[in-house]
Structure formats: structure tokens, C-alpha cells
Design an enzyme around this catalytic site. Structure first.
Site, mmCIF file in Angstrom:
data_model
loop_
_atom_site.group_PDB
_atom_site.id
_atom_site.type_symbol
_atom_site.label_atom_id
_atom_site.label_comp_id
_atom_site.label_asym_id
_atom_site.label_seq_id
_atom_site.Cartn_x
_atom_site.Cartn_y
_atom_site.Cartn_z
ATOM 1 C CE LYS A 26 13.239 -32.795 -0.727
ATOM 2 N NZ LYS A 26 12.942 -32.849 0.723
ATOM 3 N NE ARG A 96 15.002 -28.184 2.708
ATOM 4 C CZ ARG A 96 13.807 -27.690 3.028
ATOM 5 N NH1 ARG A 96 12.760 -28.500 3.038
ATOM 6 N NH2 ARG A 96 13.649 -26.423 3.331
ATOM 7 N N GLY A 105 6.944 -36.278 3.562
ATOM 8 C CA GLY A 105 6.856 -36.359 5.008
ATOM 9 C C GLY A 105 7.355 -37.646 5.619
ATOM 10 C CG MET A 107 12.690 -40.780 4.648
ATOM 11 S SD MET A 107 13.772 -41.288 3.310
ATOM 12 C CE MET A 107 13.073 -40.393 1.926
ATOM 13 N NE ARG A 342 7.267 -32.782 -3.214
ATOM 14 C CZ ARG A 342 7.370 -32.902 -1.901
ATOM 15 N NH1 ARG A 342 8.433 -33.482 -1.379
ATOM 16 N NH2 ARG A 342 6.434 -32.442 -1.098
ATOM 17 C CG HIS A 459 1.666 -34.899 6.930
ATOM 18 N ND1 HIS A 459 0.756 -35.762 7.506
ATOM 19 C CD2 HIS A 459 2.664 -35.677 6.479
ATOM 20 C CE1 HIS A 459 1.199 -36.995 7.424
ATOM 21 N NE2 HIS A 459 2.367 -36.979 6.805
ATOM 22 C CB SER A 808 -13.056 -67.917 -21.368
ATOM 23 O OG SER A 808 -13.022 -66.867 -20.420
ATOM 24 C CB CYS A 876 -13.831 -64.695 -17.636
ATOM 25 S SG CYS A 876 -13.966 -66.467 -17.330
ATOM 26 C CE1 TYR A 896 -12.759 -62.792 -22.704
ATOM 27 C CE2 TYR A 896 -12.139 -63.758 -24.825
ATOM 28 C CZ TYR A 896 -12.756 -63.870 -23.579
ATOM 29 O OH TYR A 896 -13.371 -65.041 -23.209
#
Length: 921
Positions: A26, A96, A105, A107, A342, A459, A808, A876, A896
Site C-alpha cells: 500500500k 492504515r 482485512g 490488519m 493494489r 469483506h 518411474s 507417478c 515426465y
């Protein structure tokens, strides 16, 4: 040479707008907006370093902080022409919080700081509006009382609502100046009664207490819970900054307003201006849901010039930040101010759409589009939606605040939600009049949120969207009585525990459970995942056992099957009797007869599976679990035998009764014979079969079956079982090849610990291959490999690689073996405590243990490819769908990953992230 004095405070005009770790998101954005020329009320930021120093010193401000604050306040007085504490022309400020990562919300915020009995009169003098001044004063007393003095909201809410009710007023704007004056006086009494001290009059005392309260909110329960839930670590955000900003007022009349807006729709991602505002109101009125706000589009008619300015602001913010922005604004006497911006919190559906559209608009590139979406968040797009064929009528309708559908049992407060979830896993829906930041723990355990007040930027809406949970807000037909734990919708009463369904896409609320259907891929998601596949090195396979699973996996974008568990093919009702016949057989001939019945069934399974996945590979794991798992438990069998023997006795009695009655009937002709229950020989046959199964269960008993007679060990001691499966795979491959279907089957042997085991099975494979090639007239195409799930196998990978075409990693069993943990016992007993105490950072069955299991894998990969440089190696286990585990698999060079079908999209994006992040390091 003395050290320079550390600077803890920066004005918006001088702070580095890119240093969010120091100034918070902020604060950094306020600095950046100021410096690019937007109309931001002047102010300054106290750094996160001051927060950490404050908390580490036992809640003492670092030396020099308040001196810097006073210097900045003097500057604000010069910039505004007002005085802090001036009885005639007072300067009021907001205080703030703001950390590096947005935590909506979590803090604290205080508005109108600087008001007291003297400056109150100054506001009346300056504005000529007594009602406005008392409205600002009562808001300040309540916010300051709650945040800085720790007074619970209900101590203010109860007298406030009582006065509104007495005056017959539903909304705050209906209160007169005298009403607000009375409320202010009552609030001052509340503070004195709750703290034992009068409300602080000195503005600098107020500021000192407010700064400390905001800094302390970083270690408050809400903020700590939020960081834990979302995995926010100190290297991501450490401490909160404090932003002190000149107050501008949206509640000074009908040419004033306040609002919250998004540069695009955060629920859908559509490129339209989205937001809400209230005329003659302050900021918390919008987000708290105290009044139902108006859609931003309505401002085009109500305040056309301001709306045009907002459209320009929207364009500037998005162009500058190249990201969707969530910004707050206030209009004071026709002048527009931007209070903060933000990056917008959006659900994943919106993130995906905006990613694709921002690339098309040239604001970001494809790599940035991929990296702005967390792979785990794609789960949100797989949420079910209401079945359109369901013939249901909504009970109530609110605002569609966060999309998706959910049904669950109603719970009316967050604490009860947590308590209920701890003893019962049933789904919950949190139903509130409005939610507050302290309800966050209730969000975590609920499937969805429903509120009777508030808008799309309330909120409840913002937090639910960020979590990807469905939310309906502002369903004003619902009257919530938290104390009685019930809600009224017209004549309908909903009690705690009742089931409701909500649709966060339409805003509808339904009584009872409504059927849902699977979500469908959007075109934007297909586009995004296509980009992901282009950038990923890892291929993503699916774990699938039947054709239906394979078809679903293909829809998710699977590039083959990395694990087909053949034992799951045996579970169908018509197949289990044959499997039982095979298991209880006493001779090889009997067992082979049962296997001959299973062969055509398995062959057809594989033909369908190979055809569905063609031309992608399909890895078939031969039978792995101990065969006793297909049999009933000993206790169940004993109970069945008792019941059958009782039935046998009953049937014998029935036969005697029937014979007796028949004889009597023949004598006097009056008594008719009764019908026999059944042939008792059938019961004898059932008892004989149950006893044979019981005998087999006892003979197969093992103290530790997961380390016993299973996998390759089963295949070697009962070679006819593996021979049937191998033949089924090879004959299916030949059938597909002859039909012109390109197939790439792979035969995988589980639980191998030595190359001699592989050699033993390979002899059978080669013999069967020759037989099949001779009978089918075509050479079957296939690969032969092993699952790596035994520690010794990893340590002997070079020898195994001489026999195997591929490896695998079965990391579920490998993790159990490496840790010497039984997963079921560990997760149910000590593992949660280990995680909480920091003994283990993660659950190793969910997140791959890179330092232990991962090291074994890395060694095995190196040794295996030392023998065969191009060897195909994958994973896997369940870890194959976990993003952090996928990054590790990319790092050690696997070919993979394979995971459950619904996690394939997550794995595809995670594989791209792994490659992109590696290239930027």
C-alpha cells in the site's frame, strides 16, 4: 565515523514505489501514484523495519520514529494549510496497515484521527455541517476504540442499533445531527466504561497509540492465521508498514462519495469497469456492508464528470502497473482522490482470462501471463457448478460475489464452524449478516460464504474470491439471528445444521442439496495451458486405470498415462468372483483356469485404454498389492459363517415343520403345507466356499503386508499371474497395431529391489513376446521398465538400468520406506504435531522431501543415465501433481510427471513455471 541515523519514515513524494518489502504494498503504491502525478492526498509511510524493531523490543517504538513522524506531520500541515489539533482548522489523518503482500482485512485501519472535543467544533466551523462532523467523530471513536483500545464492536453496535431502531431509521444516512451527537456521547461513555479512562484528547497521543496498534496487528491472530493459510513466509512479507494519510471525506454531502473499483471484473475477468460506490459515505461503509452500495456504472448518470475522471484513472493505473488494479477512491466536494491501489485479488477464472487478454493487448508477454497465475489456484476452475437440468427454485437471491457452487450444512459463526469441523468432516456454509476480518478462521473451514448484507466488494466477497470459494453477498431477504442460530427467509426458517446450496455465479440460494456437474475448460485456459506446454520441459501424464479415466485425463491435457494400476481393473462386480476363484485355487491348474477367464477381459481393457490414449504412451503396472486385499477380512468371514450356520439350523427346522404340517394335512385335510425357505444344500455350498476363503485368508496372513508378498515378489512366486497380464498387454498392442492404431505400451514391474528380479520377469516377457508375435503375425511394440519405490533400487539404479528401458519413481512407497513411516499411522497420529512443532516443515506425503527422498531420486537418475543417457525417467506418486515437487523433478532432469487427472492442468502450469523460473535465475 558515526553510523548514519536509520530512516524509518518516508513521505509519499520520496519513498521508493518499487520497494514493497520496506514500504509495504500500500505504501509503495501510494508513493508511486504520487510520483506519477495522480491526485493522492499527501501523507507518509512508517517502514516495515520499524514494525519488526517494535515487535522485537517488546512493543517499544525505535528511537527517533516519533520525531520523524512529527516532522512529517509538520510538512502535512504546510501542504494542507491545516493544523493537527487546531481547534479552528483541524488536520485529520487516516492510519492504515499495509504489508508487502496484500492481506485484505487482516490488519487494522483508523479514520478521522485527530478529532477531539475541540477539533470537532473546528470541523463544524470549517464545513458548516454539524451532521457531517458528528458522523466523522462517532466513526473515529468506534474505530479507535476497537483498534487502539481493544474494545469489542458489540459494545458500540448495540447502542448504535438501539438508537436507529428508536428513530425508525434503517440506514445510517437517516440519522440526524442530534442523533449522531447522542451516539458520539454514548460512544465516549463506552470507552470510559471499558477502559476506565476517558477517551484520549491529545492528537499526538492518539497518533502514538494508533501507530502502535497497527504495528502490533502484524502479530495478531487474524494476520498470523492468514499468513499460515496462504503460505506467506518472511521472505515474501515481513512486518507491516503504517500509512498516515491526510483525510478526505466522502460524507460531506451529496457531491461527495466513496468507492472501491477494479479495472476489470474480478469475478469473470471481463474487460469492463467494475466497482461500487456510496454517495455521502466513508470508505468503511462500502467494504463493511453497512449500506448496500450502487454499481459504478450508475455514476455515469449521477456524476458524469467524475465518472469520466474515474475511467481515465482506471486506464492510467492498468497501463502503468500492467496488472489488474483494485483501487479505492473518495470524492470530496466534486474533487476525485485516489486513496490506494493494489493488484486485484481475483479468482482463477478471472486470472486466466485476463492473462490471455493482457497478452493480446500487448501489456504483458506470454511468460508473464503464465507466471502471474499460481498453479495450485487452477483447482478453482475445476469446481462444480449447478446442474442446469436441476428443476429448483431459489429461496433467496443476493449478489454473485465469487463464482462456483457449493452445498453444505449451515453454521452461523466462525468459532462454531471450526469446532464442528474438528469433530465432523461434513461440508459447511458460513451464513452471516455480514463478515468481519475476525471471521477468517471460519472461511478456512467452510465450503462457501453467504451474507445478508454487503456488496461485491464487501469483506466476504473479497476474501472468498481470493480463496476461490463461492460467495453470495447482500441477500437482503435473509434475516439472520446469530444468537438463536437460525435465519428467516419469508416464512422459511433455516436452523443450524440445515443443508443449503449457494450459486456464487448467479447469486441464488437454494434449500437442500442441488446436483452439480463438473466444470468445463474455458477457451482462455486452453490457450494458457498451450503456452505452458510450449515452455515446459517436463511432460505431464495422468494416473488412469479405465477408459473413462483416460478420456477425462485427455480433456485435462494429459500426454499419456504414467500409471495404470491393473489391480483396480479387477474390482468390477462381474470380475471379483473370477479373481476370488484364482486366489483360493489350491492347484496351478485351477488357478490357470481362472486366469484364462481373466485374460480376454484384461486384453479388452488394454485395447480400449491404448486406443483412447493413442498415440500417447500407456504405462501398465503389473499387479502390485498383496492378493489378500481382494479377499474379505477374517472377522467378516467368521461373522458370515456364524450367520450361515444359524440359517442352516433354521432351514432344517423349516424342513421338519413343513414335513409335519404336510402329514397333518393328509390326516385331517385342514392344514396346508408351508413353502420351504430354500434348498439347504445351497447353504452347505456357501459355507464350504466361505470356509475355503477363510483358510486362504489365514494362509496369506502377513504381519506387515506392505513389506511382504506383493509386487514383483508375487510375480515370481506365482509367475502365471504376471504371465496372464503380460500376454494381455502384448496381445492388445498387436490388435491395435493391426487396426492401424499407433500405440506405445510400457510394462512396469513394481517393488523391485534387485536386478535379478527384473531379469527373472524379463525372461517371461521375452518368451511370451515370441509366442504372441508368432500367433498374431506382428511384433508387439512395447517397453519394459521398473517402478523405483524401494531404497535399495535407487542405490542399485545402475544395475537396474541394464535391464530396464525406463524408471518411474513411486514416491508414495519410497517416502514411507525412506522415513520408516506408515503413512496412515503417521498422518493420524504424530505427523500433524511434527509439522506444528517445526520438526518437519511439510507433510512428506504431500510435498516431496527434497533433502531425503529427493536425494535418493537424484542419485538414481544420475546412475541410471550413466548407463543409458537417454533413459526415460518419471514420477507417478501423488507428488507428481504438487507444484513444488514438480519444480524439484524439473531440477533433477526427470522426463515426465504423472498425477491424477484433475491435477493435470496444475502440473502443466507448474512444469512451465519450473522452466521459466530456472531461466530467470
Amino acid at each position: 565515523m558515526t553510523d548514519p541515523v536509520k530512516q524509518y519514515v518516508y513521505s509519499f513524494a520520496e519513498g521508493d514505489g518499487h520497494n514493497k518489502m520496506l514500504l509495504g504494498g500500500k505504501g509503495a503504491n501510494l508513493c508511486e501514484m504520487t510520483q506519477i502525478g495522480l491526485n493522492v492526498p499527501p501523507g507518509f509511510t512508517i517502514t516495515t523495519e520499524a514494525c519488526l524493531a517494535y515487535l522485537e523490543s517488546g512493543n517499544t517504538l525505535p528511537d527517533g520514529v516519533m520525531k520523524e513522524v512529527r516532522e512529517q506531520m509538520t510538512t502535512l500541515e504546510k501542504l494542507t494549510g491545516k493544523g493537527f489539533g487546531d481547534a479552528h482548522n483541524p488536520l485529520l489523518v487516516s492510519v492504515r496497515s499495509g504489508s508487502a503482500i496484500s492481506m485484505p482485512g487482516m490488519m487494522d485501519t483508523i479514520l478521522n484521527l485527530g478529532m477531539n472535543s475541540d477539533t470537532l467544533q473546528g470541523e463544524i466551523e470549517q464545513t458548516g455541517d454539524e451532521r457531517f462532523a458528528y458522523d466523522a467523530y462517532r466513526r473515529f471513536i468506534q474505530l479507535f476504540g476497537k483498534v487502539a483500545l481493544g474494545i469489542a464492536d458489540e459494545h458500540f453496535d448495540e447502542p448504535f442499533e438501539s438508537i436507529k431502531k428508536r428513530e425508525g431509521v434503517k440506514e445510517d444516512v437517516g440519522l440526524s445531527a442530534d442523533n449522531l451527537k447522542e451516539i458520539s456521547e454514548v460512544f465516549l461513555e463506552v470507552v470510559h466504561g471499558q477502559t476506565g479512562r476517558p477517551f484520549p484528547e491529545n492528537p499526538y497521543e492518539q497518533l502514538d497509540l494508533a501507530i502502535k496498534a497497527v504495528l502490533g496487528s502484524w502479530s495478531g491472530k487474524r494476520a498470523v492465521d492468514y499468513r499460515r493459510e496462504f503460505g506467506i513466509t518472511p521472505d515474501m512479507a515481513n512486518g507491516t508498514a503504517v500509512n498516515i494519510c491526510t483525510m478526505v471525506f466522502g460524507n460531506r454531502g451529496n457531491d461527495c462519495a466513496t468507492g472501491v473499483a477494479f479495472t476489470r471484473n474480478p469475478g469473470t475477468g471481463e474487460n469492463i469497469f467494475y466497482g461500487e460506490y456510496l454517495v455521502n459515505a466513508q470508505g468503511e461503509d462500502v467494504v463493511a456492508g453497512i449500506r448496500t452500495p450502487k454499481p459504478i456504472a450508475q455514476m455515469r448518470e449521477e456524476m458524469p464528470d467524475i465518472y469520466r475522471q474515474l475511467e481515465e484513472l482506471r486506464s492510467k493505473l492498468e497501463t502503468h502497473y500492467t496488472e489488474i488494479q483494485d483501487f479505492e477512491f473518495t470524492i470530496e466536494k466534486g474533487i476525485l482522490y485516489c486513496l490506494q491501489t493494489r493488484n486485484g485479488k481475483m479468482n482463477t477464472q478471472a486470472m486466466v482470462r485476463t492473462s490471455v487478454e493482457l497478452v493480446a493487448e500487448g501489456l504483458i508477454n506470454k511468460e508473464q501471463a503464465l507466471l502471474r497465475i499460481a498453479p495450485e489456484s487452477l483447482e478453482q476452475m475445476l469446481f462444480p457448478r449447478l446442474d442446469p437440468r436441476a428443476d429448483v427454485t431459489p429461496l433467496a437471491t443476493g449478489l454473485p460475489a465469487s463464482p462456483g457452487a457449493a452445498c453444505g450444512h449451515v453454521v452461523f459463526d466462525a468459532d462454531r464452524a471450526v469446532a464442528q469441523k474438528s469433530v465432523n468432516s461434513r461440508p459447511l456454509i458460513l451464513l452471516r449478516e455480514e463478515t468481519k476480518p475476525e471471521d477468517i478462521h471460519g472461511f478456512f473451514v467452510s465450503e462457501a460464504i453467504l451474507t445478508s448484507r454487503g456488496g461485491k466488494t464487501s469483506h466476504a466477497a473479497v476474501v472468498a474470491r481470493g480463496m476461490g470459494k463461492p460467495c453470495v453477498a447482500g441477500a437482503d431477504g435473509i434475516e439472520v439471528d446469530v444468537a438463536a442460530r437460525r435465519a428467516h427467509i419469508g416464512d422459511v426458517v433455516i436452523k443450524e445444521g440445515d443443508i443449503i446450496t449457494i450459486d456464487g455465479t448467479s447469486g441464488n440460494v437454494y434449500l437442500g442439496a442441488v446436483p452439480t456437474v463438473e466444470a468445463e475448460f474455458s477457451e482462455e485456459l486452453k490457450t494458457l495451458l498451450g503456452w505452458a506446454d510450449e515452455r515446459a520441459d517436463l511432460k505431464v501424464m495422468a494416473n488412469a486405470d479405465i477408459p473413462e479415466d483416460a478420456e477425462r485425463a485427455l480433456r485435462y491435457g494429459a500426454m499419456g498415462i504414467g500409471l495404470c494400476r491393473t489391480e483396480r481393473m479387477f474390482n468390477a462386480a462381474e470380475r471379483l468372483p473370477i479373481v476370488l476363484e484364482m486366489i483360493v485355487s489350491d492347484t496351478l491348474e485351477q488357478r490357470q483356469a481362472a486366469l484364462d477367464k481373466l485374460l480376454p477381459i484384461q486384453r479388452q481393457d488394454f485395447i480400449e485404454l491404448f486406443t483412447t490414449m493413442a498415440p500417447n504412451p500407456v504405462t501398465v503396472r503389473l499387479l502390485d498389492p498383496p492378493i489378500h486385499e481382494f479377499l474379505p477380512s477374517e472377522n467378516q468371514l467368521l461373522d458370515d459363517l456364524i450367520q450361515l450356520k444359524h440359517l442352516k439350523d433354521t432351514m432344517r427346522g423349516s424342513e421338519v415343520l413343513s414335513a409335519t404340517l404336510s402329514l397333518l394335512s393328509n390326516i385331517n385335510g385342514k392344514i396346508a403345507p408351508i413353502q420351504q425357505l430354500a434348498d439347504s444344500s445351497l447353504v452347505d455350498e456357501a459355507i464350504e466356499k466361505k470356509e475355503a476363503i477363510l483358510k486362504k485368508v489365514r494362509s496369506l496372513f502377513e504381519v506387515n503386508p506392505m513389506l511382504g508378498h506383493r509386487g514383483v515378489r508375487l510375480g515370481i512366486t506365482f509367475p502365471e499371474i504376471y504371465a496372464m497380464q503380460i500376454r494381455a498387454v502384448l496381445e492388445a498392442a498387436c490388435a491395435c497395431q493391426k487396426a492401424g492404431v499407433e500405440v506405445h505400451p510400457e510394462i512396469m514391474i513394481p517393488q523391485v529391489c534387485t536386478s535379478e528380479e527384473l531379469k527373472s520377469i524379463k525372461v517371461h516377457v521375452e518368451a511370451i513376446r515370441k509366442e504372441v508375435e508368432l500367433s498374431e503375425g506382428v511384433a508387439p511394440i512395447f517397453r519394459f521398465g521398473t517402478m523405483m519405490e524401494v531404497v535399495r533400487a535407487c542405490m542399485r539404479a545402475d544395475e537396474l538400468a541394464q535391464e530396464a528401458d525406463f524408471f518411474s519413481f513411486g514416491t508414495n512407497d519410497l517416502t514411507q520406506a525412506t522415513f520408516s513411516f506408515s503413512r496412515e499411522d503417521a498422518e493420524n497420529k504424530f505427523l500433524p504435531m511434527y509439522n506444528e512443532a517445526g520438526i518437519l516443515q511439510d507433510n512428506p506425503f504431500e510435498v516431496l522431501d527434497a533433502n531425503g527422498v529427493g536425494k535418493l531420486m537424484k542419485l538414481a537418475v544420475g546412475w541410471g543415465r550413466g548407463v543409458k543417457p537417454d533413459m526415460k525417467i518419471g514420477i507417478c506418486g501423488e507428488h507428481g501433481g504438487h507444484p513444488a515437487s514438480i519444480r524439484f523433478c524439473h531440477k533433477i532432469g526427470l522426463s515426465y510427471v504423472s498425477c491424477s487427472g484433475p491435477r493435470v492442468p496444475i502440473a502443466r502450469l507448474a512444469a512451465a513455471h519450473a522452466a521459466l523460473l530456472e531461466s530467470t535465475q
